[in-house]
Design a protein around this motif. Structure first.
Motif, PDB file in Angstrom:
ATOM      1  N   UNK A  90      33.396  64.931  55.729  1.00 42.43           N
ATOM      2  CA  UNK A  90      34.593  65.799  55.758  1.00 42.43           C
ATOM      3  C   UNK A  90      35.091  66.336  57.249  1.00 42.43           C
ATOM      4  N   UNK A  91      33.860  66.626  58.115  1.00 45.49           N
ATOM      5  CA  UNK A  91      34.406  67.144  59.387  1.00 45.49           C
ATOM      6  C   UNK A  91      35.300  65.927  59.976  1.00 45.49           C
ATOM      7  N   UNK A  92      34.588  64.790  60.087  1.00 43.91           N
ATOM      8  CA  UNK A  92      35.085  63.748  60.595  1.00 43.91           C
ATOM      9  C   UNK A  92      36.527  63.291  60.248  1.00 43.91           C
ATOM     10  N   UNK A  93      36.793  63.165  58.918  1.00 38.99           N
ATOM     11  CA  UNK A  93      38.072  63.060  58.527  1.00 38.99           C
ATOM     12  C   UNK A  93      39.172  64.333  58.940  1.00 38.99           C
ATOM     13  N   UNK A  94      38.613  65.558  58.686  1.00 35.66           N
ATOM     14  CA  UNK A  94      39.496  66.529  59.055  1.00 35.66           C
ATOM     15  C   UNK A  94      40.066  66.387  60.742  1.00 35.66           C
ATOM     16  N   UNK A  95      38.823  66.075  61.361  1.00 31.55           N
ATOM     17  CA  UNK A  95      39.315  65.944  62.940  1.00 31.55           C
ATOM     18  C   UNK A  95      39.968  64.972  63.095  1.00 31.55           C
ATOM     19  N   UNK A  96      40.185  63.723  62.444  1.00 30.67           N
ATOM     20  CA  UNK A  96      40.778  62.521  62.409  1.00 30.67           C
ATOM     21  C   UNK A  96      42.346  62.747  62.183  1.00 30.67           C
ATOM     22  N   UNK A  97      42.328  63.536  60.877  1.00 31.26           N
ATOM     23  CA  UNK A  97      43.684  63.817  60.378  1.00 31.26           C
ATOM     24  C   UNK A  97      44.343  64.808  61.725  1.00 31.26           C
ATOM     25  N   UNK A  98      43.675  65.729  62.283  1.00 33.89           N
ATOM     26  CA  UNK A  98      44.090  66.860  63.145  1.00 33.89           C
ATOM     27  C   UNK A  98      44.729  65.756  64.365  1.00 33.89           C
ATOM     28  N   UNK A 100      45.587  62.711  64.424  1.00 38.38           N
ATOM     29  CA  UNK A 100      46.675  61.922  64.022  1.00 38.38           C
ATOM     30  C   UNK A 100      47.838  62.633  64.045  1.00 38.38           C
ATOM     31  N   UNK A 101      47.843  64.105  63.643  1.00 37.58           N
ATOM     32  CA  UNK A 101      48.948  65.004  63.663  1.00 37.58           C
ATOM     33  C   UNK A 101      49.377  65.268  64.973  1.00 37.58           C
ATOM     34  N   UNK A 102      48.405  65.491  65.787  1.00 41.87           N
ATOM     35  CA  UNK A 102      48.776  65.707  67.342  1.00 41.87           C
ATOM     36  C   UNK A 102      49.585  64.545  67.987  1.00 41.87           C
ATOM     37  N   UNK A 103      48.915  63.236  67.665  1.00 41.10           N
ATOM     38  CA  UNK A 103      49.453  62.351  68.228  1.00 41.10           C
ATOM     39  C   UNK A 103      51.029  62.020  67.724  1.00 41.10           C
ATOM     40  N   UNK A 104      51.256  62.134  66.477  1.00 41.20           N
ATOM     41  CA  UNK A 104      52.543  62.161  66.134  1.00 41.20           C
ATOM     42  C   UNK A 104      53.549  63.479  66.681  1.00 41.20           C
TER      43      UNK A 104
END
Length: 130
Positions: A90-98, A100-104
């Motif tokens: 869950x933590x890894x998925x949340x970090x990856x989503x954050x 991705x949002x930053x990159x976008x």
């Protein structure tokens, strides 16, 4: 203030300049869950029980538990109690989503890859130190 539970070793530093007690509690439980010292499924003490054990207000422990639950570290199962959740994925998925949002967002702002990397690096240095 230190807990007496054999698996849950919590020490709250009440000296001036130390982090708020709820943040110390949150960080120590999160670290213990992440490193495996608290295994998935470990039943945490009740809010009142841990508050009494540590000499804290029940609201302080409740605030830490709410933050941990929001982070996916623990889960409350109604009257059965509060348990360490399987938070690693869950933590890894949340970090990856954050990330991705930053990159976008950085791309929409017109930042180059180097500028976006530098901004992320500065934010990480500010949070984690050098």
């Amino acid at each position: 203030m230190t807990s007496t539970s054999p698996n849950l070793k919590i020490k709250i530093d009440g000296s001036a300049g130390s982090a708020a007690p709820y943040e110390q509690l949150r960080a120590q439980i999160a670290d213990a869950a992440r490193t495996g010292r608290l295994p998935v499924g470990f039943k945490l003490p009740t809010v009142r029980g841990l508050a009494e054990e540590l000499g804290l207000a029940a609201n302080t422990v409740a605030k830490a538990y709410r933050a941990l639950e929001g982070d996916g570290v623990i889960e409350t199962r109604g009257r059965a109690g509060t348990f360490v959740a399987a938070a690693g994925d869950s933590a890894a998925r949340e970090a990856a989503a954050a990330a991705q949002a930053f990159a976008e967002r950085a791309h929409r702002l017109g930042l180059t890859r180097a500028e976006a990397t530098a901004a992320a690096g500065e934010a990480l240095r500010a949070r984690y130190g050098t």
